[in-house]
Scaffold this active site. Sequence first.
Site, PDB file in Angstrom:
ATOM      1  N   LYS A  75       0.816  -1.209   0.000  1.00  9.45           N
ATOM      2  CA  LYS A  75       0.000   0.000   0.000  1.00  9.45           C
ATOM      3  C   LYS A  75       0.853   1.264   0.000  1.00  9.45           C
ATOM      4  CE  LYS A  75      -4.324  -1.616   0.538  1.00  9.45           C
ATOM      5  NZ  LYS A  75      -5.518  -1.223  -0.204  1.00  9.45           N
ATOM      6  N   ASP A 123      -8.335   0.001   6.490  1.00 13.37           N
ATOM      7  CA  ASP A 123      -8.190  -1.139   7.393  1.00 13.37           C
ATOM      8  C   ASP A 123      -6.828  -1.096   8.069  1.00 13.37           C
ATOM      9  OD1 ASP A 123     -10.602  -2.680   7.252  1.00 13.37           O
ATOM     10  OD2 ASP A 123     -10.088  -3.196   5.201  1.00 13.37           O
TER      11      ASP A 123
END
Length: 402
Positions: A75, A123
């Site tokens: 990410k 998340d």
Amino acid sequence: MLLLNSDAYYRFPLLADDRSTLGRAGADEVERFLAVRADHHPTPLLSLPALATRLGIGELLVKDEAHRLGLCSFKALGGAYAVVRLVIEKASRQLGRTVDYTQLGQDEVRSVAAEMVFACATDGNHGRSVAQGARFVGAKAVIFVHGGVSPGRVQAIAAFGAEIVRVGGTYDDSVAEAARVSQARGWTVVSDTSWAGYERIPSLVMQGYTTILREALQQMREPPTHLFVQAGVGGIAAALGGHAALVLEAQRPKLVVVEPALSACIFASAQAGQPVKVDHGAPTVMAMLECYEPSQVAWRILMRVADGFMTVEDEEAIAAMKALARPLPGDPAIVAGESGAAGLAGLLRAARGDAMRQALGLDANARVLVINSEGATDPARYRDLVGLDPADVRMANGEIQA
């Protein structure tokens, strides 16, 4: 469970916007961004010959994103890149000149960035990337987290100076709240999922991920025949599958999309032939993949480039984590988080069944690439699931840090 792609658009060319985002030129743009990051180094590509032999395939390679830009996750390539691109574009407009990545440290560029607020729901890993990108350019980040995000992951986001907003409910609830508050306050949402009317920024996030496959292809002797990639909303799977289709063309690998059985929105969409939202149920251990509705941009790419869709159970993901932490003799030890091991879990399941092996062509000539999309982003959770400290696993390979 394996579902082969039978969509009417299967193997159709990507749309023009997606070709522009995920092709060579798009990957070149990400390279220019990474060139100004002093902490950027290509992540390792590790070979597991013993496990490949046990699985009856020719080669098994793991691209280890646990080493990516200090965030321990793929990410790091997406949210931060999108933030920087948006700052550069606004600075170019306001300053009346072209601003490039090498000028991000200039006072007048940082003054523009200081007026910008970037928000997202997460998340865990995407929020850290957005927060890191905002700190890199001198902007502000506000990160919305739902109740399922562990305290360790929240602390890791806050460490980058981001403001944390807690939201009751699920990831989807935090996405809606981030969008609502940002619209009211004039903030810029940097989401890794897309919806009607909101596509460009998630596409930039996905563009950042193309670096993973570009590096892997440079590190491999020859392209893979198979690519097992995990999915939440579908961003990384679509990015790598789209990039592979564009740069490898006829040599493109078979792409298998792997999801948690408890939140398999891509699998359900493939069954339905259109994007669908699945019902919320028990949470999956693969927390970074716990998404209940696909990104619309990711779905339109996956319907064209994915060859198959799979689900795996939580126990299978944990077993894959343990297999990487306690490897067969001759294979390297790898620290993989709950979601990071999902792609390998899919391969392990597929290799166990004759029908799946035959459907996917998993034989002695198969060269399989899987992505360890995250390391131990929550070390306490890793210790609970694997029974080892991540530092001890890394030490087995002579590593000092992830």
